[in-house]
Design an enzyme around this catalytic site. Structure first.
Site, PDB file in Angstrom:
ATOM      1  N   SER A   1     -12.794   4.386  -0.055  1.00  0.00           N
ATOM      2  CA  SER A   1     -12.615   5.652  -0.787  1.00  0.00           C
ATOM      3  C   SER A   1     -12.658   5.403  -2.285  1.00  0.00           C
ATOM      4  O   SER A   1     -13.037   6.282  -3.054  1.00  0.00           O
ATOM      5  CB  SER A   1     -11.257   6.284  -0.459  1.00  0.00           C
ATOM      6  OG  SER A   1     -11.231   6.724   0.849  1.00  0.00           O
ATOM      7  N   TYR A   2     -12.227   4.199  -2.694  1.00  0.00           N
ATOM      8  CA  TYR A   2     -12.102   3.878  -4.120  1.00  0.00           C
ATOM      9  C   TYR A   2     -12.992   2.675  -4.424  1.00  0.00           C
ATOM     10  O   TYR A   2     -12.825   1.608  -3.803  1.00  0.00           O
ATOM     11  CB  TYR A   2     -10.635   3.577  -4.461  1.00  0.00           C
ATOM     12  CG  TYR A   2      -9.722   4.722  -4.063  1.00  0.00           C
ATOM     13  CD1 TYR A   2      -9.612   5.857  -4.866  1.00  0.00           C
ATOM     14  CD2 TYR A   2      -9.012   4.683  -2.870  1.00  0.00           C
ATOM     15  CE1 TYR A   2      -8.803   6.922  -4.485  1.00  0.00           C
ATOM     16  CE2 TYR A   2      -8.208   5.743  -2.485  1.00  0.00           C
ATOM     17  CZ  TYR A   2      -8.112   6.855  -3.292  1.00  0.00           C
ATOM     18  OH  TYR A   2      -7.315   7.909  -2.903  1.00  0.00           O
ATOM     19  N   TYR A   3     -13.920   2.845  -5.375  1.00  0.00           N
ATOM     20  CA  TYR A   3     -14.949   1.827  -5.611  1.00  0.00           C
ATOM     21  C   TYR A   3     -14.523   0.802  -6.657  1.00  0.00           C
ATOM     22  O   TYR A   3     -15.115   0.682  -7.731  1.00  0.00           O
ATOM     23  CB  TYR A   3     -16.285   2.506  -5.970  1.00  0.00           C
ATOM     24  CG  TYR A   3     -16.865   3.208  -4.774  1.00  0.00           C
ATOM     25  CD1 TYR A   3     -17.668   2.528  -3.872  1.00  0.00           C
ATOM     26  CD2 TYR A   3     -16.556   4.534  -4.503  1.00  0.00           C
ATOM     27  CE1 TYR A   3     -18.175   3.152  -2.745  1.00  0.00           C
ATOM     28  CE2 TYR A   3     -17.040   5.171  -3.377  1.00  0.00           C
ATOM     29  CZ  TYR A   3     -17.856   4.476  -2.504  1.00  0.00           C
ATOM     30  OH  TYR A   3     -18.338   5.091  -1.383  1.00  0.00           O
TER      31      TYR A   3
ATOM     32  N   HIS B   1     -11.068  -4.099  -3.252  1.00  0.00           N
ATOM     33  CA  HIS B   1      -9.702  -4.318  -2.777  1.00  0.00           C
ATOM     34  C   HIS B   1      -9.749  -4.684  -1.297  1.00  0.00           C
ATOM     35  O   HIS B   1     -10.700  -4.343  -0.590  1.00  0.00           O
ATOM     36  CB  HIS B   1      -8.841  -3.062  -3.006  1.00  0.00           C
ATOM     37  CG  HIS B   1      -9.395  -1.837  -2.371  1.00  0.00           C
ATOM     38  ND1 HIS B   1     -10.341  -1.037  -2.978  1.00  0.00           N
ATOM     39  CD2 HIS B   1      -9.167  -1.272  -1.160  1.00  0.00           C
ATOM     40  CE1 HIS B   1     -10.655  -0.035  -2.180  1.00  0.00           C
ATOM     41  NE2 HIS B   1      -9.957  -0.164  -1.060  1.00  0.00           N
ATOM     42  N   VAL B   2      -8.704  -5.406  -0.867  1.00  0.00           N
ATOM     43  CA  VAL B   2      -8.661  -5.907   0.509  1.00  0.00           C
ATOM     44  C   VAL B   2      -7.362  -5.420   1.153  1.00  0.00           C
ATOM     45  O   VAL B   2      -6.296  -5.454   0.534  1.00  0.00           O
ATOM     46  CB  VAL B   2      -8.710  -7.458   0.507  1.00  0.00           C
ATOM     47  CG1 VAL B   2      -8.565  -8.006   1.921  1.00  0.00           C
ATOM     48  CG2 VAL B   2     -10.014  -7.958  -0.130  1.00  0.00           C
TER      49      VAL B   2
ATOM     50  N   ASP C   1       0.854  -1.187   0.000  1.00  0.00           N
ATOM     51  CA  ASP C   1       0.000   0.000   0.000  1.00  0.00           C
ATOM     52  C   ASP C   1       0.894   1.243   0.000  1.00  0.00           C
ATOM     53  O   ASP C   1       2.031   1.234   0.488  1.00  0.00           O
ATOM     54  CB  ASP C   1      -0.874  -0.029   1.260  1.00  0.00           C
ATOM     55  CG  ASP C   1      -1.978   0.988   1.251  1.00  0.00           C
ATOM     56  OD1 ASP C   1      -3.093   0.631   0.881  1.00  0.00           O
ATOM     57  OD2 ASP C   1      -1.711   2.169   1.611  1.00  0.00           O
TER      58      ASP C   1
HETATM   59  N1  GTA Z   1      -0.108   1.073  -3.830  1.00  0.00           N
HETATM   60  O1  GTA Z   1      -1.605   4.851  -5.919  1.00  0.00           O
HETATM   61  C1  GTA Z   1      -1.723   4.071  -4.980  1.00  0.00           C
HETATM   62  C2  GTA Z   1      -2.696   4.185  -3.966  1.00  0.00           C
HETATM   63  N2  GTA Z   1      -3.695   5.083  -3.711  1.00  0.00           N
HETATM   64  C3  GTA Z   1      -4.035   6.246  -4.501  1.00  0.00           C
HETATM   65  C4  GTA Z   1      -4.349   4.708  -2.607  1.00  0.00           C
HETATM   66  N3  GTA Z   1      -3.797   3.590  -2.128  1.00  0.00           N
HETATM   67  C5  GTA Z   1      -2.769   3.233  -2.950  1.00  0.00           C
HETATM   68  N4  GTA Z   1      -1.920   2.192  -2.891  1.00  0.00           N
HETATM   69  C6  GTA Z   1      -0.974   2.080  -3.854  1.00  0.00           C
HETATM   70  N5  GTA Z   1      -0.896   2.989  -4.879  1.00  0.00           N
HETATM   71  O2  GTA Z   1      -5.065   1.954   1.896  1.00  0.00           O
HETATM   72  C7  GTA Z   1      -4.233   2.815  -0.981  1.00  0.00           C
HETATM   73  C8  GTA Z   1      -4.614   3.666   0.221  1.00  0.00           C
HETATM   74  C9  GTA Z   1      -5.632   2.783   0.931  1.00  0.00           C
HETATM   75  C10 GTA Z   1      -6.215   1.938  -0.183  1.00  0.00           C
HETATM   76  C11 GTA Z   1      -7.623   2.325  -0.524  1.00  0.00           C
HETATM   77  O3  GTA Z   1      -5.422   2.148  -1.336  1.00  0.00           O
HETATM   78  O4  GTA Z   1      -3.501   3.976   1.016  1.00  0.00           O
HETATM   79  P1  GTA Z   1      -9.952   2.483   0.710  1.00  0.00           P
HETATM   80  O5  GTA Z   1     -10.617   2.601  -0.622  1.00  0.00           O
HETATM   81  O6  GTA Z   1     -10.577   1.595   1.705  1.00  0.00           O
HETATM   82  O7  GTA Z   1      -9.814   3.944   1.188  1.00  0.00           O
HETATM   83  O8  GTA Z   1      -8.450   1.972   0.528  1.00  0.00           O
HETATM   84  P2  GTA Z   1      -9.155   4.621   2.454  1.00  0.00           P
HETATM   85  O9  GTA Z   1      -8.614   3.648   3.411  1.00  0.00           O
HETATM   86  O10 GTA Z   1     -10.076   5.657   2.936  1.00  0.00           O
HETATM   87  O11 GTA Z   1      -8.007   5.389   1.760  1.00  0.00           O
HETATM   88  P3  GTA Z   1      -6.945   6.279   2.348  1.00  0.00           P
HETATM   89  O12 GTA Z   1      -6.573   7.177   1.248  1.00  0.00           O
HETATM   90  O13 GTA Z   1      -5.889   5.468   2.948  1.00  0.00           O
HETATM   91  O14 GTA Z   1      -7.629   7.140   3.532  1.00  0.00           O
HETATM   92  C12 GTA Z   1      -7.752   6.679   4.867  1.00  0.00           C
HETATM   93  C13 GTA Z   1      -7.858   7.779   5.868  1.00  0.00           C
HETATM   94  O15 GTA Z   1      -6.706   7.628   6.663  1.00  0.00           O
HETATM   95  C14 GTA Z   1      -7.818   9.159   5.267  1.00  0.00           C
HETATM   96  O16 GTA Z   1      -9.065   9.751   5.299  1.00  0.00           O
HETATM   97  C15 GTA Z   1      -6.826   9.898   6.148  1.00  0.00           C
HETATM   98  O17 GTA Z   1      -7.500  10.847   6.893  1.00  0.00           O
HETATM   99  C16 GTA Z   1      -6.235   8.872   7.083  1.00  0.00           C
HETATM  100  N6  GTA Z   1      -4.769   8.810   7.079  1.00  0.00           N
HETATM  101  C17 GTA Z   1      -4.038   8.857   8.192  1.00  0.00           C
HETATM  102  N7  GTA Z   1      -2.736   8.753   7.933  1.00  0.00           N
HETATM  103  C18 GTA Z   1      -2.608   8.671   6.606  1.00  0.00           C
HETATM  104  C19 GTA Z   1      -1.501   8.568   5.728  1.00  0.00           C
HETATM  105  N8  GTA Z   1      -0.262   8.534   6.151  1.00  0.00           N
HETATM  106  N9  GTA Z   1      -1.735   8.483   4.416  1.00  0.00           N
HETATM  107  C20 GTA Z   1      -2.991   8.513   3.957  1.00  0.00           C
HETATM  108  N10 GTA Z   1      -4.083   8.601   4.744  1.00  0.00           N
HETATM  109  C21 GTA Z   1      -3.904   8.692   6.060  1.00  0.00           C
END
Ligand code: GTA
Length: 325
Positions: free
Chosen positions: A260-262, A265-266, A193
């Protein structure tokens, strides 16, 4: 190289922006300094506990200024480097000494003082809001609510999943793939990730992205998806054991609802790591999901699912308008 959105991905996305370093794997973008000319607009959020700060700024791009979100995070300690940090530290500065207790300030050399910077550029209003600290509301979404309120909403606007297609089509992050089952129905790609720097397994974090398109979230899963889900669970654990030496019973393996992304994924995360999004109102253990679907193949289209929405989220407004919260 600029890639087109996947065919059929015609819906209007809130975050469709003019391509400026976005789109493909971005090898050209990676060559530039992504933060050159970064002008801070505001601190969206900070956490002293997590040693993290979320920034909103402007970055110049093709003579235009575009929004950027930058997340700065202090890297976790690596067990094999701490003795170097202590033993070789040139001048530990004593801050306090009292009986057997003392506090020093160390000045680690650059290689032990890493700061991870995650950059989203160009960022949309939705990205900026996502990282802002806000009041949360608990939603209890019935199957009917999903069909009447949530589904039309996510079909009309959600984050771009171009990055997911880039991974599946090997246009980005190919060298990071840990395991692939290439079957288009029951296969997936497992890779580190975004949030993991891969330097220590204490905060191990990988994601499995399924090849099959069109499974938006937990809500779309039914008994037909059991072979896919079982492959992800079993092969994902085996690959992590082989590559990182971490046993399946030391992993928290879950899906988010809402994600966040539809695109299905796990998340595979070290059990001892308190990653964002592991709370009961968001994380659904993959093993529970499999058991629930084995008991009732329509389980997730019927049951009420609880999750939180931020106060400014348009979906919350939709629930309010429908008198559902
Ligand atoms: N390998 O390009 C990518 C990529 N993107 C764009 C997202 N992910 C990616 N991985 C690779 N390449 O774990 C990962 C994300 C996430 C997963 C999507 O895909 O890191 P999800 O659809 O369930 O959405 O998972 P989620 O978990 O909300 O996504 P995200 O962006 O991690 O947000 C989680 C929340 O954590 C955010 O709202 C934020 O407030 C909080 N957060 C706290 N610390 C961090 C941090 N260091 N980075 C990002 N978010 C953080």
């Amino acid at each position: 190289m600029v890639t087109m959105a996947h065919p059929g991905e015609k819906r209007k996305r809130e975050d469709e922006v003019e391509n400026c370093g976005a789109g493909d794997g971005g090898s050209s973008a990676a060559a530039e300094h992504p933060l050159s000319g970064f002008q801070l607009q505001s601190v969206l959020r900070e956490s002293a506990r997590d040693k993290t700060i979320f920034l909103h700024g402007k970055v110049s791009c093709k003579e235009q200024s575009a929004d950027a979100v930058v997340i700065l995070e202090r890297a976790p300690f690596q067990a094999d480097a701490v003795s170097r940090l202590l033993g070789n530290n040139p001048e530990p500065k004593l801050q306090l000494k009292n009986d057997i207790y003392s506090v020093y300030h160390l000045n680690p050399p650059p290689e032990l003082n890493e700061v991870k910077a995650t950059v989203i550029h160009p960022a949309t209003e939705k990205h900026i809001k996502k990282y802002m600290r806000q009041e949360l509301y608990l939603i209890q979404e019935t199957g009917e609510d999903y069909r009447n309120i949530t589904l039309p909403f996510i079909e009309s606007q959600s984050f771009s999943i171009q990055w997911v297609y880039n991974i599946l089509e090997k246009k980005a992050e190919e060298d990071r793939i840990v395991h692939e089952n290439p079957d288009q129905e029951v296969g997936f790609i497992l890779l580190p990730d975004f949030k993991w720097n891969q330097k220590q397994v204490d905060d191990l974090y990988l994601i499995a992205i399924c090849h099959k398109r069109g499974i938006k979230s937990l809500r779309d899963l039914n008994g037909d998806h059991l072979p896919l889900l079982k492959n992800v669970l079993q092969e994902g654990q085996e690959a992590i054991l082989k590559q990182y030496g971490v046993q399946g019973n030391h992993l928290r393996i879950y899906l988010h609802y809402q994600p966040s992304y539809y695109h299905l994924h796990v998340h595979f995360v070290a059990l001892g790591h308190e990653a964002p999004g592991i709370t009961v109102e968001r994380a659904h253990l993959l093993s529970d999901v499999i058991q629930n679907l084995e008991m009732d193949s329509q389980y997730y289209s019927k049951r009420t699912l609880t999750y939180t929405l931020r106060s400014d989220e348009p979906l919350l407004q939709k629930f309010k308008e429908a008198g559902r919260c």
